[in-house]
Design an enzyme around this catalytic site. Structure first.
Site, PDB file in Angstrom:
ATOM      1  CB  CYS A  65      -0.965  -0.020   1.187  1.00 38.27           C
ATOM      2  SG  CYS A  65      -2.337   1.138   1.023  1.00 38.27           S
ATOM      3  CG  HIS A 121      -3.640  -3.801   2.843  1.00 34.03           C
ATOM      4  ND1 HIS A 121      -2.752  -3.351   3.791  1.00 34.03           N
ATOM      5  CD2 HIS A 121      -4.166  -2.691   2.265  1.00 34.03           C
ATOM      6  CE1 HIS A 121      -2.739  -2.027   3.798  1.00 34.03           C
ATOM      7  NE2 HIS A 121      -3.594  -1.596   2.884  1.00 34.03           N
ATOM      8  CD  GLU A 163      -1.563  -6.572   5.076  1.00 33.10           C
ATOM      9  OE1 GLU A 163      -1.728  -5.411   5.492  1.00 33.10           O
ATOM     10  OE2 GLU A 163      -1.134  -6.838   3.938  1.00 33.10           O
TER      11      GLU A 163
END
Length: 600
Positions: free
Chosen positions: A437, A564, A566
Protein backbone atom coordinates in the site's frame (compact mmCIF):
# COMPACT_ATOMS: atom_id res chain seq x y z
CA UNK A 1 10.95 -26.48 -0.57
CA UNK A 2 8.45 -26.32 -3.43
CA UNK A 3 4.85 -25.68 -2.67
CA UNK A 4 2.49 -27.98 -4.58
CA UNK A 5 0.35 -26.41 -7.26
CA UNK A 6 -3.36 -26.36 -6.60
CA UNK A 7 -5.52 -28.49 -8.86
CA UNK A 8 -8.24 -26.75 -10.89
CA UNK A 9 -11.46 -26.21 -8.95
CA UNK A 10 -13.35 -28.62 -11.23
CA UNK A 11 -10.93 -31.45 -10.40
CA UNK A 12 -11.09 -30.70 -6.69
CA UNK A 13 -14.88 -30.65 -6.77
CA UNK A 14 -15.05 -34.00 -8.52
CA UNK A 15 -12.66 -35.61 -6.05
CA UNK A 16 -14.44 -34.19 -3.02
CA UNK A 17 -17.96 -34.97 -4.21
CA UNK A 18 -17.94 -38.52 -2.93
CA UNK A 19 -16.45 -37.47 0.40
CA UNK A 20 -19.10 -34.77 0.81
CA UNK A 21 -21.78 -37.36 0.18
CA UNK A 22 -20.32 -39.66 2.83
CA UNK A 23 -20.32 -37.05 5.56
CA UNK A 24 -23.74 -35.73 4.57
CA UNK A 25 -25.46 -38.51 6.49
CA UNK A 26 -23.35 -37.83 9.55
CA UNK A 27 -24.18 -34.12 9.47
CA UNK A 28 -27.88 -34.94 9.88
CA UNK A 29 -27.08 -36.11 13.38
CA UNK A 30 -25.19 -32.93 14.34
CA UNK A 31 -28.09 -31.44 16.22
CA UNK A 32 -29.35 -34.67 17.70
CA UNK A 33 -31.71 -34.11 20.59
CA UNK A 34 -32.64 -30.55 19.52
CA UNK A 35 -34.76 -28.98 16.85
CA UNK A 36 -33.31 -29.79 13.43
CA UNK A 37 -32.72 -26.14 12.58
CA UNK A 38 -31.42 -25.09 16.03
CA UNK A 39 -28.35 -22.89 16.02
CA UNK A 40 -25.93 -23.28 18.94
CA UNK A 41 -24.49 -20.13 20.53
CA UNK A 42 -21.35 -19.74 22.64
CA UNK A 43 -20.80 -16.43 24.45
CA UNK A 44 -17.19 -15.47 25.22
CA UNK A 45 -16.94 -12.74 27.86
CA UNK A 46 -13.98 -11.31 29.76
CA UNK A 47 -13.29 -10.18 33.28
CA UNK A 48 -10.71 -8.59 35.62
CA UNK A 49 -8.67 -6.88 32.86
CA UNK A 50 -8.84 -6.44 29.10
CA UNK A 51 -6.32 -7.97 26.71
CA UNK A 52 -6.50 -11.48 28.20
CA UNK A 53 -6.95 -13.16 24.82
CA UNK A 54 -10.71 -13.50 24.44
CA UNK A 55 -10.28 -13.42 20.66
CA UNK A 56 -7.75 -16.24 20.66
CA UNK A 57 -9.94 -18.21 23.09
CA UNK A 58 -12.99 -17.78 20.85
CA UNK A 59 -10.95 -18.69 17.76
CA UNK A 60 -9.49 -21.77 19.46
CA UNK A 61 -12.97 -22.99 20.38
CA UNK A 62 -13.82 -22.60 16.70
CA UNK A 63 -10.77 -24.67 15.71
CA UNK A 64 -11.84 -27.52 17.98
CA UNK A 65 -15.44 -27.54 16.77
CA UNK A 66 -14.38 -27.32 13.13
CA UNK A 67 -11.98 -30.22 13.71
CA UNK A 68 -15.03 -32.23 14.80
CA UNK A 69 -16.71 -31.55 11.45
CA UNK A 70 -19.00 -28.75 12.66
CA UNK A 71 -19.53 -25.52 10.76
CA UNK A 72 -18.65 -22.46 12.84
CA UNK A 73 -19.15 -18.73 12.51
CA UNK A 74 -18.08 -15.84 14.76
CA UNK A 75 -19.47 -12.47 15.81
CA UNK A 76 -17.47 -9.76 17.62
CA UNK A 77 -19.32 -7.17 19.69
CA UNK A 78 -17.41 -3.92 20.27
CA UNK A 79 -19.23 -1.58 22.69
CA UNK A 80 -17.66 1.65 21.37
CA UNK A 81 -19.76 4.32 19.65
CA UNK A 82 -17.78 4.28 16.40
CA UNK A 83 -19.70 2.81 13.46
CA UNK A 84 -16.60 0.74 12.63
CA UNK A 85 -12.86 0.64 13.31
CA UNK A 86 -11.94 2.47 10.09
CA UNK A 87 -11.18 5.88 11.58
CA UNK A 88 -9.47 4.65 14.75
CA UNK A 89 -5.73 5.08 15.32
CA UNK A 90 -3.66 1.88 15.31
CA UNK A 91 -2.15 3.10 18.60
CA UNK A 92 -5.66 3.23 20.06
CA UNK A 93 -7.07 -0.09 18.93
CA UNK A 94 -4.46 -2.06 16.99
CA UNK A 95 -4.76 -2.73 13.28
CA UNK A 96 -7.91 -2.28 11.23
CA UNK A 97 -8.77 -5.61 9.59
CA UNK A 98 -10.44 -5.42 6.17
CA UNK A 99 -12.95 -8.01 4.95
CA UNK A 100 -13.90 -9.10 1.43
CA UNK A 101 -17.01 -6.90 1.46
CA UNK A 102 -14.95 -3.84 2.45
CA UNK A 103 -15.85 -3.89 6.14
CA UNK A 104 -13.25 -2.21 8.36
CA UNK A 105 -13.43 -4.23 11.55
CA UNK A 106 -11.72 -5.21 14.79
CA UNK A 107 -8.52 -7.26 14.52
CA UNK A 108 -10.20 -10.19 16.32
CA UNK A 109 -12.15 -10.93 13.14
CA UNK A 110 -8.75 -11.51 11.54
CA UNK A 111 -8.04 -14.11 14.23
CA UNK A 112 -11.38 -15.80 13.49
CA UNK A 113 -10.70 -15.95 9.76
CA UNK A 114 -7.14 -17.22 10.17
CA UNK A 115 -7.92 -19.84 12.82
CA UNK A 116 -11.26 -21.18 11.58
CA UNK A 117 -10.74 -20.66 7.84
CA UNK A 118 -13.90 -18.64 7.24
CA UNK A 119 -14.79 -15.44 5.36
CA UNK A 120 -16.81 -12.99 7.44
CA UNK A 121 -18.84 -9.87 6.55
CA UNK A 122 -18.97 -6.37 7.99
CA UNK A 123 -22.15 -7.35 9.89
CA UNK A 124 -20.17 -9.91 11.90
CA UNK A 125 -18.68 -6.93 13.78
CA UNK A 126 -21.41 -5.31 15.90
CA UNK A 127 -20.71 -1.89 17.46
CA UNK A 128 -22.81 0.39 19.63
CA UNK A 129 -22.63 2.91 16.79
CA UNK A 130 -24.17 0.48 14.30
CA UNK A 131 -26.97 -0.51 16.69
CA UNK A 132 -27.80 3.09 17.63
CA UNK A 133 -27.75 4.11 13.99
CA UNK A 134 -30.14 1.33 12.94
CA UNK A 135 -32.58 2.06 15.80
CA UNK A 136 -32.56 5.82 15.23
CA UNK A 137 -33.11 5.36 11.48
CA UNK A 138 -36.15 3.18 12.23
CA UNK A 139 -37.44 5.76 14.68
CA UNK A 140 -37.15 8.47 12.02
CA UNK A 141 -39.05 6.24 9.60
CA UNK A 142 -41.84 5.86 12.15
CA UNK A 143 -41.28 2.14 12.62
CA UNK A 144 -42.06 2.25 16.35
CA UNK A 145 -45.59 3.61 15.88
CA UNK A 146 -45.21 6.57 18.23
CA UNK A 147 -43.83 4.59 21.17
CA UNK A 148 -41.12 5.89 23.48
CA UNK A 149 -37.91 4.36 22.12
CA UNK A 150 -35.83 2.94 24.96
CA UNK A 151 -32.72 0.86 25.57
CA UNK A 152 -35.03 -1.95 26.71
CA UNK A 153 -36.70 -3.32 24.65
CA UNK A 154 -35.86 -1.50 21.41
CA UNK A 155 -32.07 -1.43 21.59
CA UNK A 156 -31.78 -4.90 23.09
CA UNK A 157 -34.23 -6.33 20.53
CA UNK A 158 -32.16 -4.79 17.73
CA UNK A 159 -29.02 -6.47 19.11
CA UNK A 160 -30.73 -9.86 19.38
CA UNK A 161 -32.23 -9.64 15.90
CA UNK A 162 -28.83 -8.65 14.47
CA UNK A 163 -27.14 -11.65 16.11
CA UNK A 164 -29.85 -14.04 14.95
CA UNK A 165 -29.65 -12.79 11.36
CA UNK A 166 -25.86 -12.73 11.05
CA UNK A 167 -25.35 -16.10 12.76
CA UNK A 168 -27.14 -17.85 9.87
CA UNK A 169 -24.95 -16.34 7.11
CA UNK A 170 -22.82 -19.07 5.41
CA UNK A 171 -19.12 -18.26 5.91
CA UNK A 172 -17.12 -21.35 4.94
CA UNK A 173 -17.73 -21.33 1.18
CA UNK A 174 -20.12 -24.28 1.28
CA UNK A 175 -23.26 -22.15 1.14
CA UNK A 176 -24.63 -23.99 4.18
CA UNK A 177 -25.80 -22.44 7.45
CA UNK A 178 -23.31 -22.74 10.34
CA UNK A 179 -23.99 -25.13 13.21
CA UNK A 180 -22.39 -23.03 15.96
CA UNK A 181 -22.03 -19.26 16.40
CA UNK A 182 -19.30 -17.98 18.75
CA UNK A 183 -20.06 -14.48 20.09
CA UNK A 184 -17.24 -12.49 21.69
CA UNK A 185 -18.18 -9.49 23.81
CA UNK A 186 -15.34 -6.97 23.77
CA UNK A 187 -14.11 -5.17 26.85
CA UNK A 188 -14.58 -6.29 30.43
CA UNK A 189 -17.76 -7.32 32.25
CA UNK A 190 -18.89 -4.32 34.32
CA UNK A 191 -17.95 -1.66 31.75
CA UNK A 192 -20.70 0.97 31.43
CA UNK A 193 -20.79 0.80 27.62
CA UNK A 194 -21.31 -2.98 27.49
CA UNK A 195 -24.47 -2.87 29.62
CA UNK A 196 -27.03 -2.97 26.76
CA UNK A 197 -25.21 -5.88 25.13
CA UNK A 198 -25.10 -7.92 28.36
CA UNK A 199 -28.81 -7.34 28.83
CA UNK A 200 -29.45 -8.36 25.21
CA UNK A 201 -27.41 -11.54 25.67
CA UNK A 202 -29.31 -12.28 28.89
CA UNK A 203 -32.62 -12.00 27.05
CA UNK A 204 -31.26 -13.93 24.07
CA UNK A 205 -30.83 -17.03 26.24
CA UNK A 206 -34.61 -17.31 26.53
CA UNK A 207 -35.18 -17.24 22.77
CA UNK A 208 -33.54 -20.67 22.66
CA UNK A 209 -33.54 -23.98 24.51
CA UNK A 210 -31.26 -24.35 27.51
CA UNK A 211 -28.88 -26.64 25.57
CA UNK A 212 -28.53 -24.14 22.72
CA UNK A 213 -26.58 -21.44 24.60
CA UNK A 214 -23.52 -21.54 26.86
CA UNK A 215 -21.06 -18.96 28.21
CA UNK A 216 -17.26 -19.10 28.41
CA UNK A 217 -15.89 -16.47 30.79
CA UNK A 218 -12.21 -15.58 30.31
CA UNK A 219 -10.58 -14.32 33.49
CA UNK A 220 -7.19 -13.75 35.09
CA UNK A 221 -5.69 -15.74 37.96
CA UNK A 222 -2.75 -13.56 39.08
CA UNK A 223 0.16 -14.42 41.34
CA UNK A 224 1.02 -11.85 43.99
CA UNK A 225 4.10 -11.45 46.15
CA UNK A 226 7.12 -13.64 46.69
CA UNK A 227 5.00 -16.51 48.01
CA UNK A 228 3.69 -17.16 44.50
CA UNK A 229 0.13 -18.01 45.53
CA UNK A 230 -2.43 -18.09 42.72
CA UNK A 231 -5.29 -15.74 43.63
CA UNK A 232 -8.89 -16.63 42.76
CA UNK A 233 -10.65 -13.59 44.23
CA UNK A 234 -10.48 -11.41 41.05
CA UNK A 235 -12.18 -14.19 39.07
CA UNK A 236 -14.77 -14.70 41.80
CA UNK A 237 -15.69 -11.02 41.72
CA UNK A 238 -15.77 -10.99 37.92
CA UNK A 239 -18.16 -13.94 37.84
CA UNK A 240 -20.27 -12.26 40.52
CA UNK A 241 -20.67 -9.21 38.26
CA UNK A 242 -21.60 -11.40 35.29
CA UNK A 243 -24.17 -13.35 37.31
CA UNK A 244 -25.63 -10.10 38.65
CA UNK A 245 -26.75 -9.20 35.12
CA UNK A 246 -28.40 -12.58 34.65
CA UNK A 247 -25.70 -14.54 32.80
CA UNK A 248 -24.21 -17.55 34.57
CA UNK A 249 -20.93 -18.78 33.06
CA UNK A 250 -20.92 -22.41 31.98
CA UNK A 251 -17.14 -22.53 31.52
CA UNK A 252 -14.24 -20.59 33.03
CA UNK A 253 -11.16 -19.99 30.88
CA UNK A 254 -8.52 -19.01 33.41
CA UNK A 255 -5.47 -17.18 32.10
CA UNK A 256 -2.29 -17.57 34.15
CA UNK A 257 1.45 -17.52 33.73
CA UNK A 258 1.89 -21.06 35.08
CA UNK A 259 -0.57 -24.00 35.05
CA UNK A 260 -3.25 -23.80 37.75
CA UNK A 261 -2.89 -25.97 40.81
CA UNK A 262 -5.69 -28.54 41.27
CA UNK A 263 -6.77 -26.95 44.55
CA UNK A 264 -7.14 -23.59 42.78
CA UNK A 265 -9.33 -25.14 40.07
CA UNK A 266 -11.52 -26.78 42.72
CA UNK A 267 -11.86 -23.49 44.60
CA UNK A 268 -12.85 -21.65 41.42
CA UNK A 269 -15.46 -24.29 40.61
CA UNK A 270 -16.92 -24.08 44.13
CA UNK A 271 -17.12 -20.29 44.42
CA UNK A 272 -17.99 -19.54 40.78
CA UNK A 273 -20.84 -22.05 40.49
CA UNK A 274 -19.38 -24.10 37.60
CA UNK A 275 -18.59 -27.77 37.21
CA UNK A 276 -14.96 -28.69 38.07
CA UNK A 277 -14.63 -30.22 34.58
CA UNK A 278 -15.61 -26.83 33.10
CA UNK A 279 -12.68 -24.91 34.61
CA UNK A 280 -10.11 -24.74 31.83
CA UNK A 281 -6.60 -23.45 32.39
CA UNK A 282 -5.07 -21.39 29.58
CA UNK A 283 -1.57 -20.77 30.87
CA UNK A 284 1.08 -19.06 28.74
CA UNK A 285 2.30 -21.07 25.73
CA UNK A 286 5.22 -20.72 23.31
CA UNK A 287 2.92 -19.81 20.39
CA UNK A 288 -0.84 -19.29 20.10
CA UNK A 289 -1.25 -22.32 17.81
CA UNK A 290 -0.88 -24.36 21.02
CA UNK A 291 -4.04 -22.89 22.59
CA UNK A 292 -6.51 -25.25 20.81
CA UNK A 293 -4.22 -28.14 21.77
CA UNK A 294 -4.21 -27.07 25.43
CA UNK A 295 -8.01 -27.01 25.30
CA UNK A 296 -8.10 -30.42 23.64
CA UNK A 297 -5.90 -31.92 26.33
CA UNK A 298 -8.41 -30.71 28.94
CA UNK A 299 -11.34 -32.23 27.03
CA UNK A 300 -12.95 -28.88 26.25
CA UNK A 301 -14.35 -30.10 22.92
CA UNK A 302 -16.12 -33.01 24.62
CA UNK A 303 -17.49 -30.79 27.39
CA UNK A 304 -18.80 -28.24 24.86
CA UNK A 305 -20.52 -30.94 22.79
CA UNK A 306 -22.11 -32.42 25.90
CA UNK A 307 -23.27 -29.02 27.16
CA UNK A 308 -24.74 -28.03 23.78
CA UNK A 309 -26.16 -31.48 23.09
CA UNK A 310 -24.11 -31.80 19.88
CA UNK A 311 -23.24 -35.06 18.12
CA UNK A 312 -20.37 -34.11 15.78
CA UNK A 313 -19.96 -35.87 12.40
CA UNK A 314 -16.56 -37.37 13.31
CA UNK A 315 -13.87 -37.54 15.98
CA UNK A 316 -11.40 -34.72 16.53
CA UNK A 317 -9.04 -34.32 13.55
CA UNK A 318 -6.41 -31.81 14.56
CA UNK A 319 -3.15 -33.54 13.56
CA UNK A 320 -2.09 -30.94 10.96
CA UNK A 321 -2.69 -28.12 13.42
CA UNK A 322 -0.62 -29.89 16.07
CA UNK A 323 2.21 -30.60 13.62
CA UNK A 324 2.36 -26.90 12.72
CA UNK A 325 2.43 -25.76 16.35
CA UNK A 326 5.21 -28.19 17.26
CA UNK A 327 7.25 -27.52 14.12
CA UNK A 328 7.19 -23.76 14.74
CA UNK A 329 8.86 -24.30 18.10
CA UNK A 330 11.57 -26.54 16.63
CA UNK A 331 12.71 -24.49 13.62
CA UNK A 332 16.47 -23.88 13.71
CA UNK A 333 17.65 -21.81 10.73
CA UNK A 334 16.49 -18.22 11.10
CA UNK A 335 15.54 -15.39 8.75
CA UNK A 336 15.41 -11.75 9.90
CA UNK A 337 12.88 -9.40 8.33
CA UNK A 338 13.06 -5.66 9.08
CA UNK A 339 9.58 -4.11 9.28
CA UNK A 340 9.87 -0.35 8.70
CA UNK A 341 6.64 1.23 9.90
CA UNK A 342 5.02 4.21 11.56
CA UNK A 343 3.24 2.41 14.41
CA UNK A 344 5.93 0.02 15.64
CA UNK A 345 5.36 1.11 19.26
CA UNK A 346 2.35 -1.25 19.28
CA UNK A 347 2.94 -4.49 17.37
CA UNK A 348 -0.83 -5.13 17.23
CA UNK A 349 -0.84 -2.30 14.66
CA UNK A 350 0.72 -4.78 12.24
CA UNK A 351 -0.83 -7.99 13.57
CA UNK A 352 -1.85 -9.42 10.18
CA UNK A 353 1.56 -8.53 8.72
CA UNK A 354 3.27 -10.35 11.58
CA UNK A 355 1.00 -13.40 11.20
CA UNK A 356 1.56 -13.48 7.43
CA UNK A 357 5.32 -13.48 7.97
CA UNK A 358 4.88 -16.39 10.38
CA UNK A 359 2.80 -18.33 7.83
CA UNK A 360 5.46 -17.75 5.19
CA UNK A 361 8.38 -18.56 7.51
CA UNK A 362 7.01 -21.93 8.58
CA UNK A 363 6.30 -22.79 4.93
CA UNK A 364 9.93 -21.94 4.16
CA UNK A 365 11.21 -23.90 7.20
CA UNK A 366 12.75 -20.82 8.77
CA UNK A 367 12.58 -19.42 12.29
CA UNK A 368 11.25 -15.88 11.98
CA UNK A 369 12.93 -12.92 13.62
CA UNK A 370 11.26 -9.52 13.14
CA UNK A 371 13.30 -6.36 13.57
CA UNK A 372 10.82 -3.52 14.26
CA UNK A 373 12.15 -0.19 12.97
CA UNK A 374 10.44 3.17 13.42
CA UNK A 375 10.54 4.85 9.99
CA UNK A 376 11.29 8.31 11.38
CA UNK A 377 14.48 6.95 13.02
CA UNK A 378 15.95 6.48 9.52
CA UNK A 379 15.58 10.14 8.55
CA UNK A 380 18.31 12.78 8.38
CA UNK A 381 16.57 14.93 11.00
CA UNK A 382 17.05 12.13 13.53
CA UNK A 383 20.74 11.97 12.62
CA UNK A 384 21.28 15.70 13.03
CA UNK A 385 19.85 15.92 16.57
CA UNK A 386 22.45 14.79 19.08
CA UNK A 387 19.91 13.31 21.49
CA UNK A 388 18.43 11.04 18.78
CA UNK A 389 21.59 10.19 16.82
CA UNK A 390 21.83 6.78 18.56
CA UNK A 391 18.35 5.89 17.24
CA UNK A 392 19.47 6.71 13.71
CA UNK A 393 22.60 4.58 13.98
CA UNK A 394 20.73 1.67 15.55
CA UNK A 395 17.97 1.75 12.91
CA UNK A 396 20.39 1.76 9.95
CA UNK A 397 22.49 -0.97 11.52
CA UNK A 398 19.32 -3.12 11.73
CA UNK A 399 18.56 -2.41 8.06
CA UNK A 400 22.06 -3.47 7.03
CA UNK A 401 22.04 -6.64 9.13
CA UNK A 402 18.58 -7.93 8.20
CA UNK A 403 17.93 -10.49 5.45
CA UNK A 404 14.92 -8.74 3.94
CA UNK A 405 12.87 -5.55 4.28
CA UNK A 406 9.11 -5.05 4.50
CA UNK A 407 7.46 -1.60 4.35
CA UNK A 408 3.79 -1.94 5.37
CA UNK A 409 0.88 0.43 4.85
CA UNK A 410 0.02 3.63 6.71
CA UNK A 411 -1.47 7.09 6.34
CA UNK A 412 -0.05 10.61 6.46
CA UNK A 413 3.40 12.07 5.88
CA UNK A 414 5.18 11.13 9.11
CA UNK A 415 7.99 8.66 8.46
CA UNK A 416 7.69 8.75 4.66
CA UNK A 417 11.22 10.13 4.24
CA UNK A 418 12.58 7.21 6.28
CA UNK A 419 10.59 4.72 4.23
CA UNK A 420 11.88 6.28 1.01
CA UNK A 421 15.47 6.00 2.26
CA UNK A 422 14.80 2.32 3.04
CA UNK A 423 13.47 1.74 -0.49
CA UNK A 424 16.57 3.33 -1.98
CA UNK A 425 18.89 1.21 0.17
CA UNK A 426 17.07 -2.00 -0.80
CA UNK A 427 17.06 -1.04 -4.50
CA UNK A 428 20.73 -0.11 -4.67
CA UNK A 429 22.02 -2.97 -2.49
CA UNK A 430 19.93 -5.85 -3.93
CA UNK A 431 18.29 -6.42 -0.56
CA UNK A 432 14.98 -8.34 -0.83
CA UNK A 433 12.19 -5.78 -0.50
CA UNK A 434 8.41 -5.94 -0.23
CA UNK A 435 6.14 -2.89 0.01
CA UNK A 436 2.44 -2.83 0.85
CA UNK A 437 0.00 0.00 0.00
CA UNK A 438 1.89 3.13 1.19
CA UNK A 439 5.03 0.99 0.87
CA UNK A 440 4.40 0.68 -2.86
CA UNK A 441 3.63 4.39 -3.22
CA UNK A 442 6.84 5.35 -1.40
CA UNK A 443 8.84 2.97 -3.62
CA UNK A 444 7.43 4.73 -6.70
CA UNK A 445 8.18 8.16 -5.20
CA UNK A 446 11.79 7.17 -4.41
CA UNK A 447 12.28 5.78 -7.94
CA UNK A 448 10.89 8.96 -9.49
CA UNK A 449 13.26 11.14 -7.49
CA UNK A 450 16.48 9.15 -7.73
CA UNK A 451 16.19 7.27 -11.04
CA UNK A 452 13.94 9.47 -13.19
CA UNK A 453 15.48 12.63 -11.72
CA UNK A 454 12.12 14.23 -10.90
CA UNK A 455 13.14 16.51 -8.05
CA UNK A 456 10.33 17.10 -5.58
CA UNK A 457 8.29 14.12 -6.83
CA UNK A 458 5.78 13.18 -4.18
CA UNK A 459 2.26 12.09 -3.29
CA UNK A 460 -0.45 14.73 -3.19
CA UNK A 461 -1.38 13.28 0.23
CA UNK A 462 1.95 14.52 1.58
CA UNK A 463 2.59 17.55 -0.65
CA UNK A 464 -0.49 18.83 -2.50
CA UNK A 465 1.70 21.33 -4.40
CA UNK A 466 4.31 18.84 -5.64
CA UNK A 467 5.59 19.60 -9.17
CA UNK A 468 5.60 15.88 -10.00
CA UNK A 469 2.52 14.16 -8.51
CA UNK A 470 3.44 10.50 -8.95
CA UNK A 471 0.78 9.43 -6.43
CA UNK A 472 -2.64 11.11 -6.66
CA UNK A 473 -6.04 11.11 -4.95
CA UNK A 474 -8.48 8.66 -6.49
CA UNK A 475 -11.29 10.38 -8.43
CA UNK A 476 -14.08 8.47 -6.64
CA UNK A 477 -12.79 9.29 -3.14
CA UNK A 478 -14.51 11.68 -0.73
CA UNK A 479 -12.67 14.79 0.44
CA UNK A 480 -15.21 15.57 3.16
CA UNK A 481 -15.94 12.21 4.87
CA UNK A 482 -13.28 9.87 6.25
CA UNK A 483 -15.22 6.78 7.40
CA UNK A 484 -15.85 4.07 4.82
CA UNK A 485 -14.92 6.26 1.82
CA UNK A 486 -11.71 4.55 0.69
CA UNK A 487 -11.32 1.89 -2.00
CA UNK A 488 -12.16 -1.04 0.24
CA UNK A 489 -12.56 -4.79 0.07
CA UNK A 490 -11.78 -7.52 -2.44
CA UNK A 491 -10.84 -6.28 -5.92
CA UNK A 492 -9.51 -8.15 -8.93
CA UNK A 493 -5.96 -7.59 -10.19
CA UNK A 494 -4.97 -8.80 -13.66
CA UNK A 495 -1.37 -9.97 -14.08
CA UNK A 496 0.21 -8.43 -17.18
CA UNK A 497 3.15 -10.79 -17.72
CA UNK A 498 2.70 -14.60 -17.43
CA UNK A 499 6.34 -15.13 -16.43
CA UNK A 500 6.72 -12.25 -14.00
CA UNK A 501 7.82 -13.06 -10.46
CA UNK A 502 4.38 -12.32 -9.02
CA UNK A 503 2.59 -14.59 -11.51
CA UNK A 504 4.93 -17.47 -10.67
CA UNK A 505 4.50 -16.94 -6.93
CA UNK A 506 0.72 -16.94 -7.41
CA UNK A 507 1.19 -20.18 -9.40
CA UNK A 508 0.71 -18.72 -12.90
CA UNK A 509 -2.76 -17.36 -12.29
CA UNK A 510 -4.15 -14.81 -14.77
CA UNK A 511 -5.77 -12.73 -12.06
CA UNK A 512 -5.89 -12.54 -8.28
CA UNK A 513 -8.46 -11.24 -5.80
CA UNK A 514 -7.01 -9.34 -2.86
CA UNK A 515 -8.33 -6.86 -0.30
CA UNK A 516 -7.70 -3.13 -0.60
CA UNK A 517 -7.74 -0.11 1.70
CA UNK A 518 -6.48 3.14 0.15
CA UNK A 519 -7.43 6.64 -1.05
CA UNK A 520 -4.40 7.37 -3.23
CA UNK A 521 -2.99 5.62 -6.30
CA UNK A 522 -0.01 5.79 -8.65
CA UNK A 523 -0.57 8.45 -11.30
CA UNK A 524 -1.48 6.48 -14.47
CA UNK A 525 -0.17 9.30 -16.68
CA UNK A 526 3.43 8.57 -15.60
CA UNK A 527 3.53 4.79 -16.00
CA UNK A 528 5.40 4.83 -19.32
CA UNK A 529 8.31 6.79 -17.84
CA UNK A 530 8.71 4.31 -15.00
CA UNK A 531 8.57 1.23 -17.23
CA UNK A 532 11.17 2.66 -19.61
CA UNK A 533 13.64 2.64 -16.70
CA UNK A 534 12.84 -0.87 -15.47
CA UNK A 535 10.08 -0.39 -12.89
CA UNK A 536 7.40 -2.66 -14.32
CA UNK A 537 3.73 -2.50 -13.38
CA UNK A 538 2.92 -6.20 -13.68
CA UNK A 539 -0.51 -6.01 -12.02
CA UNK A 540 -3.38 -3.67 -12.98
CA UNK A 541 -7.10 -3.47 -12.37
CA UNK A 542 -9.74 -4.33 -14.98
CA UNK A 543 -9.50 -0.85 -16.56
CA UNK A 544 -5.73 -1.08 -16.98
CA UNK A 545 -5.32 2.40 -15.44
CA UNK A 546 -5.07 1.56 -11.75
CA UNK A 547 -1.66 0.18 -10.80
CA UNK A 548 -1.63 -2.76 -8.39
CA UNK A 549 1.82 -4.47 -8.43
CA UNK A 550 5.35 -3.32 -9.28
CA UNK A 551 8.53 -5.31 -9.90
CA UNK A 552 12.03 -3.94 -10.46
CA UNK A 553 13.79 -5.75 -13.28
CA UNK A 554 17.31 -6.93 -12.54
CA UNK A 555 16.72 -7.02 -8.78
CA UNK A 556 16.56 -10.40 -6.95
CA UNK A 557 13.29 -9.44 -5.20
CA UNK A 558 11.92 -5.90 -5.31
CA UNK A 559 8.13 -6.20 -5.28
CA UNK A 560 5.36 -3.98 -3.98
CA UNK A 561 1.58 -4.01 -4.20
CA UNK A 562 -1.27 -1.56 -3.67
CA UNK A 563 -3.49 -4.18 -2.00
CA UNK A 564 -3.08 -5.83 1.41
CA UNK A 565 -2.23 -9.53 0.94
CA UNK A 566 -1.81 -9.99 4.71
CA UNK A 567 -5.59 -10.04 5.18
CA UNK A 568 -5.99 -13.33 3.30
CA UNK A 569 -2.91 -15.21 4.51
CA UNK A 570 -3.75 -18.37 6.46
CA UNK A 571 -1.80 -21.01 8.42
CA UNK A 572 -0.91 -23.68 5.89
CA UNK A 573 -1.70 -21.34 2.98
CA UNK A 574 0.64 -18.33 3.21
CA UNK A 575 0.26 -15.23 1.08
CA UNK A 576 2.25 -15.67 -2.14
CA UNK A 577 4.10 -12.34 -1.88
CA UNK A 578 5.00 -12.80 1.79
CA UNK A 579 6.28 -16.26 0.92
CA UNK A 580 8.33 -14.74 -1.89
CA UNK A 581 9.93 -12.23 0.49
CA UNK A 582 10.86 -14.90 3.05
CA UNK A 583 12.18 -17.28 0.37
CA UNK A 584 14.27 -14.51 -1.21
CA UNK A 585 15.56 -13.40 2.19
CA UNK A 586 16.60 -16.97 3.04
CA UNK A 587 18.13 -17.55 -0.43
CA UNK A 588 15.58 -20.23 -1.38
CA UNK A 589 13.60 -18.36 -4.01
CA UNK A 590 15.53 -19.67 -7.03
CA UNK A 591 14.91 -23.28 -5.95
CA UNK A 592 11.19 -22.64 -5.43
CA UNK A 593 10.79 -20.76 -8.73
CA UNK A 594 12.75 -23.23 -10.85
CA UNK A 595 10.21 -25.92 -10.02
CA UNK A 596 7.36 -23.90 -11.51
CA UNK A 597 9.35 -22.80 -14.55
CA UNK A 598 10.13 -26.46 -15.32
CA UNK A 599 6.47 -27.49 -15.28
CA UNK A 600 4.52 -27.57 -18.55
Amino acid sequence: QRKKRFKPASHRAAESGAAQGRIGEKRRAVLEGSKSDAMKYIYVTGGVVSGLGKGVTASSIGVLLKSLGLRCTSIKIDPYLNIDAGTMSPFEHGEVFVLDDGGEVDLDLGNYERFIGITLTRDHNITTGKIFQSVIEKEREGAFLGKTVQVVPHLTDAIQNWIERVAHIPVDGSGQTPDVCIIELGGTVGDIESGPFLEALRQFQFRHDAHDVCTVHVSLVPVLGVVGEQKTKPTQHSVQVLRSVGITPTFLACRSKEPLEQSVKEKLALFCHVSPTHVMNLSDVSNIWHVPLVMRDQGVHKALCKQLNLSPPHDLQIDKWEERAVRWDNLQESVTIAVVGKYTGLTDSYLSVMKSLQHAAIAANRKLKISWIEASDLEEETKEAEETRHKYDRAWRAIEECDGILVPGGFGGRGVAGKAATCRYARENNKPFFGICLGMQVAVIEFARNVLGLEGANSTEIDPATPHPVVVFMPEGSTTHMGGTMRLGSRRTFLQEPQCLTALLYQKMEFIDERHRHRYEVNPEMIEKFEERGLKFVGKDDTGRRMEIIELKGHPFYVACQFHPEYKSRPGKPSALFLGLVLASSKQLHVYMSGYEAEP
